[in-house]
Enzyme design. Sequence first.
Site, PDB file in Angstrom:
ATOM      1  N   HIS A   1     -10.192  -3.171  -1.574  1.00  0.00           N
ATOM      2  CA  HIS A   1     -10.414  -1.729  -1.730  1.00  0.00           C
ATOM      3  C   HIS A   1     -11.573  -1.324  -0.823  1.00  0.00           C
ATOM      4  O   HIS A   1     -12.643  -1.951  -0.867  1.00  0.00           O
ATOM      5  CB  HIS A   1     -10.851  -1.386  -3.165  1.00  0.00           C
ATOM      6  CG  HIS A   1      -9.829  -1.608  -4.225  1.00  0.00           C
ATOM      7  ND1 HIS A   1      -9.099  -0.582  -4.782  1.00  0.00           N
ATOM      8  CD2 HIS A   1      -9.428  -2.731  -4.873  1.00  0.00           C
ATOM      9  CE1 HIS A   1      -8.296  -1.052  -5.732  1.00  0.00           C
ATOM     10  NE2 HIS A   1      -8.484  -2.366  -5.801  1.00  0.00           N
TER      11      HIS A   1
ATOM     12  N   ASP B   1      -4.891   4.348  -1.262  1.00  0.00           N
ATOM     13  CA  ASP B   1      -4.593   4.076  -2.670  1.00  0.00           C
ATOM     14  C   ASP B   1      -3.990   5.352  -3.275  1.00  0.00           C
ATOM     15  O   ASP B   1      -4.518   6.453  -3.072  1.00  0.00           O
ATOM     16  CB  ASP B   1      -5.874   3.685  -3.399  1.00  0.00           C
ATOM     17  CG  ASP B   1      -5.594   3.081  -4.770  1.00  0.00           C
ATOM     18  OD1 ASP B   1      -5.994   1.937  -4.998  1.00  0.00           O
ATOM     19  OD2 ASP B   1      -4.979   3.771  -5.614  1.00  0.00           O
ATOM     20  N   ILE B   2      -2.897   5.196  -3.988  1.00  0.00           N
ATOM     21  CA  ILE B   2      -2.170   6.345  -4.530  1.00  0.00           C
ATOM     22  C   ILE B   2      -2.946   7.027  -5.673  1.00  0.00           C
ATOM     23  O   ILE B   2      -2.697   8.185  -6.003  1.00  0.00           O
ATOM     24  CB  ILE B   2      -0.756   5.900  -5.011  1.00  0.00           C
ATOM     25  CG1 ILE B   2       0.218   7.059  -5.021  1.00  0.00           C
ATOM     26  CG2 ILE B   2      -0.802   5.203  -6.355  1.00  0.00           C
ATOM     27  CD1 ILE B   2       0.569   7.573  -3.658  1.00  0.00           C
TER      28      ILE B   2
ATOM     29  N   HIS C   1      -5.624  -7.610  -2.089  1.00  0.00           N
ATOM     30  CA  HIS C   1      -5.967  -6.360  -1.413  1.00  0.00           C
ATOM     31  C   HIS C   1      -7.462  -6.092  -1.539  1.00  0.00           C
ATOM     32  O   HIS C   1      -8.068  -6.347  -2.569  1.00  0.00           O
ATOM     33  CB  HIS C   1      -5.168  -5.177  -1.974  1.00  0.00           C
ATOM     34  CG  HIS C   1      -5.186  -5.056  -3.456  1.00  0.00           C
ATOM     35  ND1 HIS C   1      -4.414  -5.842  -4.284  1.00  0.00           N
ATOM     36  CD2 HIS C   1      -5.887  -4.245  -4.286  1.00  0.00           C
ATOM     37  CE1 HIS C   1      -4.638  -5.515  -5.546  1.00  0.00           C
ATOM     38  NE2 HIS C   1      -5.535  -4.555  -5.579  1.00  0.00           N
TER      39      HIS C   1
ATOM     40  N   GLU D   1      -4.141  -5.505 -11.259  1.00  0.00           N
ATOM     41  CA  GLU D   1      -2.911  -4.740 -11.463  1.00  0.00           C
ATOM     42  C   GLU D   1      -1.771  -5.226 -10.561  1.00  0.00           C
ATOM     43  O   GLU D   1      -0.657  -5.424 -11.042  1.00  0.00           O
ATOM     44  CB  GLU D   1      -3.230  -3.260 -11.171  1.00  0.00           C
ATOM     45  CG  GLU D   1      -2.125  -2.288 -11.527  1.00  0.00           C
ATOM     46  CD  GLU D   1      -2.468  -0.860 -11.053  1.00  0.00           C
ATOM     47  OE1 GLU D   1      -3.643  -0.440 -11.189  1.00  0.00           O
ATOM     48  OE2 GLU D   1      -1.561  -0.200 -10.544  1.00  0.00           O
TER      49      GLU D   1
HETATM   50  P1  5GP Z   1      -6.077  -3.758  -8.667  1.00  0.00           P
HETATM   51  O1  5GP Z   1      -4.866  -4.696  -8.572  1.00  0.00           O
HETATM   52  O2  5GP Z   1      -7.065  -4.006  -7.552  1.00  0.00           O
HETATM   53  O3  5GP Z   1      -6.718  -3.819 -10.018  1.00  0.00           O
HETATM   54  O4  5GP Z   1      -5.549  -2.263  -8.477  1.00  0.00           O
HETATM   55  C1  5GP Z   1      -4.407  -1.965  -7.725  1.00  0.00           C
HETATM   56  C2  5GP Z   1      -4.613  -0.677  -6.963  1.00  0.00           C
HETATM   57  O5  5GP Z   1      -3.396  -0.388  -6.294  1.00  0.00           O
HETATM   58  C3  5GP Z   1      -4.925   0.522  -7.854  1.00  0.00           C
HETATM   59  O6  5GP Z   1      -6.087   1.171  -7.360  1.00  0.00           O
HETATM   60  C4  5GP Z   1      -3.687   1.421  -7.736  1.00  0.00           C
HETATM   61  O7  5GP Z   1      -3.977   2.796  -7.728  1.00  0.00           O
HETATM   62  C5  5GP Z   1      -3.069   0.975  -6.417  1.00  0.00           C
HETATM   63  N1  5GP Z   1      -1.619   1.072  -6.394  1.00  0.00           N
HETATM   64  C6  5GP Z   1      -0.762   0.585  -7.320  1.00  0.00           C
HETATM   65  N2  5GP Z   1       0.513   0.856  -6.981  1.00  0.00           N
HETATM   66  C7  5GP Z   1       0.465   1.541  -5.818  1.00  0.00           C
HETATM   67  C8  5GP Z   1       1.467   2.105  -4.954  1.00  0.00           C
HETATM   68  O8  5GP Z   1       2.660   2.034  -5.195  1.00  0.00           O
HETATM   69  N3  5GP Z   1       1.024   2.732  -3.826  1.00  0.00           N
HETATM   70  C9  5GP Z   1      -0.290   2.823  -3.505  1.00  0.00           C
HETATM   71  N4  5GP Z   1      -0.616   3.446  -2.387  1.00  0.00           N
HETATM   72  N5  5GP Z   1      -1.267   2.298  -4.291  1.00  0.00           N
HETATM   73  C10 5GP Z   1      -0.897   1.677  -5.437  1.00  0.00           C
END
Ligand code: 5GP
Length: 130
Positions: A94, A28-29, A92, A87
Amino acid sequence: MTIFSKIIAGEIPSYKVAEDDLFYAFLDINPVAKGHTLVVPKQEVDYIFDQSDAMLSAHTVFAKRVASAIKKAIPCNRVGVAVMGLEVPHAHIHLIPLNSEGDMDFRKEHLKLSPEEMQEIAASIAANFE
Ligand code: 5GP
């Protein structure tokens, strides 16, 4: 095409941890802990539970293998598992190394790791992936 599909296609760089025909795992970035990893199906699907039973099972089993590699590479009590998807509309899982409950608080300030550190973490998890 989701941002994760672009990562899987290599159009956007990522710190890859593991891959097979169906799944891709990368750091995760914006990590909440060192070793925070995302495990995604290569086939684009928004909601994790919209996957077929077979794909959901395979996704979980692949994440289990990644979690085992994380546990070996990063000293921790447990590898926590979370699914939110608020987001990025691409399913995905985690995986987050945990030592205490607060380690999985997504509202706290996230870590700022250098590219070298990220690369080193990804490589050490990848080296332990079986
Ligand atoms: P969620 O959709 O589970 O709420 O969060 C999305 C996760 O993806 C976040 O923790 C965010 O940091 C990660 N994320 C979003 N865009 C990118 C990206 O371009 N690269 C990486 N490696 N992680 C990402």
